[in-house]
Design an enzyme around this catalytic site. Structure first.
Site, short mmCIF file in Angstrom:
data_model
loop_
_atom_site.label_atom_id
_atom_site.label_comp_id
_atom_site.label_asym_id
_atom_site.label_seq_id
_atom_site.Cartn_x
_atom_site.Cartn_y
_atom_site.Cartn_z
N TYR A 82 0.84 -1.20 0.00
CA TYR A 82 0.00 0.00 0.00
C TYR A 82 0.87 1.25 0.00
CZ TYR A 82 -3.61 -3.32 1.59
OH TYR A 82 -4.46 -4.39 1.72
N HIS A 102 0.10 -11.80 0.60
CA HIS A 102 -0.89 -10.91 -0.02
C HIS A 102 -1.65 -11.61 -1.16
CE1 HIS A 102 -1.53 -6.31 -0.33
NE2 HIS A 102 -2.63 -6.94 -0.63
N SER A 115 -12.78 -4.75 1.61
CA SER A 115 -13.77 -4.04 0.77
C SER A 115 -15.20 -4.42 1.14
CB SER A 115 -13.50 -4.27 -0.72
OG SER A 115 -12.24 -3.73 -1.08
N PRO A 116 -15.55 -4.37 2.42
CA PRO A 116 -16.89 -4.79 2.84
C PRO A 116 -17.98 -3.81 2.41
CG PRO A 116 -15.71 -3.84 4.70
CD PRO A 116 -14.72 -3.94 3.56
N ARG A 137 -15.82 -0.87 -1.81
CA ARG A 137 -15.05 0.34 -2.18
C ARG A 137 -15.96 1.55 -2.32
NH1 ARG A 137 -13.60 -4.06 -5.05
NH2 ARG A 137 -11.51 -4.86 -4.68
N LEU A 176 -21.47 0.49 -1.85
CA LEU A 176 -22.64 0.16 -1.05
C LEU A 176 -23.11 1.31 -0.16
CD1 LEU A 176 -21.56 -3.48 -0.05
CD2 LEU A 176 -23.35 -2.82 -1.69
#
Ligand code: ATR
Length: 349
Positions: free
Chosen positions: A87, A154, A233-234, A237, A240
């Site tokens: 990241y 990863h 990513s619940p 992104r 939702l």
């Protein structure tokens, strides 16, 4: 210290009263267990995904407010923080490392290895044992710590047998540099092979109410082996949340959503009825679409821990409140059936 802006009309004292009451309300965030036996960890039911504070999003905020946000999350009771060498690359580990110094021992700190990095860019997979060791040494420096609580591979590297990866992490655990082993986006066969060498504490894979691939065979594998599941990513992104729409622009150089089929204007338009169905469910219950999405994930299994990313304290607070919403079994069934009938357009990756 940066000056924290106060709410309109409130003085510093009032702001601090508000902060204290948030701490009292949030200080006892429900915990969940990931993994089994001596490989288990206790983490807050929601963790904090830190990636978007430094990478892959269109608006990368200044560093200092993000350090303050990580510290605020800890003050609010969060003990589960997620970063990775990739990241940034590196910038996010450096940010997290600086933010957590004063409470490092009280949290579960996660990072990941698995890529070559050249000229500041990811350049292919690399989980060779030598490379894993080099990356861990550098991650420890960037994180300003002498151990990583949960170290994930990863992505599976097809050029390195997973047994060698698991064996290397096993050695790092013996040396005390790592406490627990995790995988990310691994398939059942690799999960099983890795777990036989070094028990896996958690699998981190994308999972949300709109991205349910993990339900095919991954969740069953985790359940059978007693491996926890960390849902990245619940909020899909931000999709939702209902905050992005067909006019939303993603920076083509920095935001991975620009390349993902589900984030084209056409897909966002086509999937809008799905977002509305979530909003409808939340409206009558005083929940935002984001809260419904997080509560739905938490309702799937007691060993699932979502790690929503945010760069805003208000969103962090909103997300943590989702932990307290519990679906009744009937509600969960009817809602899941309703949204399950809506066709989703655009692959998740
Ligand atoms: P990832 O961590 O991979 O980015 P995610 O957790 O599904 O995926 O979604 C993170 C995105 O959702 C971020 O863009 C975040 O934006 P902010 O930084 O503006 O918060 C957004 N997000 C998180 N919580 C939100 C909330 N409560 N309401 C609206 N958007 C939210």
């Amino acid at each position: 210290m940066i000056a924290v802006p106060t709410l309109g009309g409130l003085g510093e004292k009032d702001q601090s009263k508000i902060d204290n009451s948030i701490r009292t309300v949030m200080g006892n965030i429900k915990k969940r267990t990931l993994g089994s036996g001596k490989h288990a960890i206790q983490v807050t039911a929601l963790g904090l995904g830190c990636m978007g504070m430094s990478w892959h999003r269109t608006f990368i905020p200044d560093r200092q407010p993000m350090i303050a946000l990580i510290r605020k999350a800890y003050d609010m009771g969060v003990n589960f923080f997620d970063t990775a060498e990739a990241y940034g690359p590196w910038r996010n580990e450096e940010l997290v490392g600086e933010a957590i110094q004063s409470f490092r021992k009280n949290i579960i700190l996660c990072s990941k290895f698995g890529f070559n990095i050249q000229n500041g860019q990811l350049s292919g997979l690399n989980s060779s044992p030598t490379h894993i060791r080099e990356v861990v040494e550098q991650s420890l420096k960037r994180l300003k710590t002498d151990y990583i609580d949960l170290l994930y591979q990863h992505r599976i590297d097809p050029n390195v047998p997973i047994e060698d990866v698991a064996g290397t992490v096993k050695d790092l655990i013996k040396e005390g540099k790592v406490l627990h082993f995790g995988l990310s986006e691994a398939d059942p066969a690799n999960i099983r092979k890795a777990h036989a060498v070094q028990p896996v504490t958690a699998l981190q894979t994308e999972y949300s109410i709109i991205s349910r691939d993990a339900e095919r065979d991954i969740l069953d594998t985790c359940e059978q082996l007693g491996i926890g599941f960390v849902a990245y990513s619940p909020i899909a992104r931000a999709l939702l949340s209902g905050y992005i729409n067909p006019l939303t622009k993603f920076d083509p150089d920095n935001d991975n959503r620009d390349t993902l089929p589900r984030y084209t204007p056409e897909a966002i338009t086509a999937n809008w009825p799905f977002i509305e169905a979530i909003q409808d469910f939340g409206n009558s219950r005083g929940l935002t679409a984001t809260q419904v999405s997080l509560a739905w994930l938490l309702a799937q299994k007691p060993w699932i821990v979502p790690i929503p990313g945010t760069t805003k304290q208000a969103h962090l607070q909103e997300n943590l409140w989702a932990i307290d919403y519990e679906f009744t079994p009937d509600e969960l069934k009817v809602f899941t059936d309703t949204i399950g009938k809506i066709r989703i357009v655009g692959a998740r990756n």
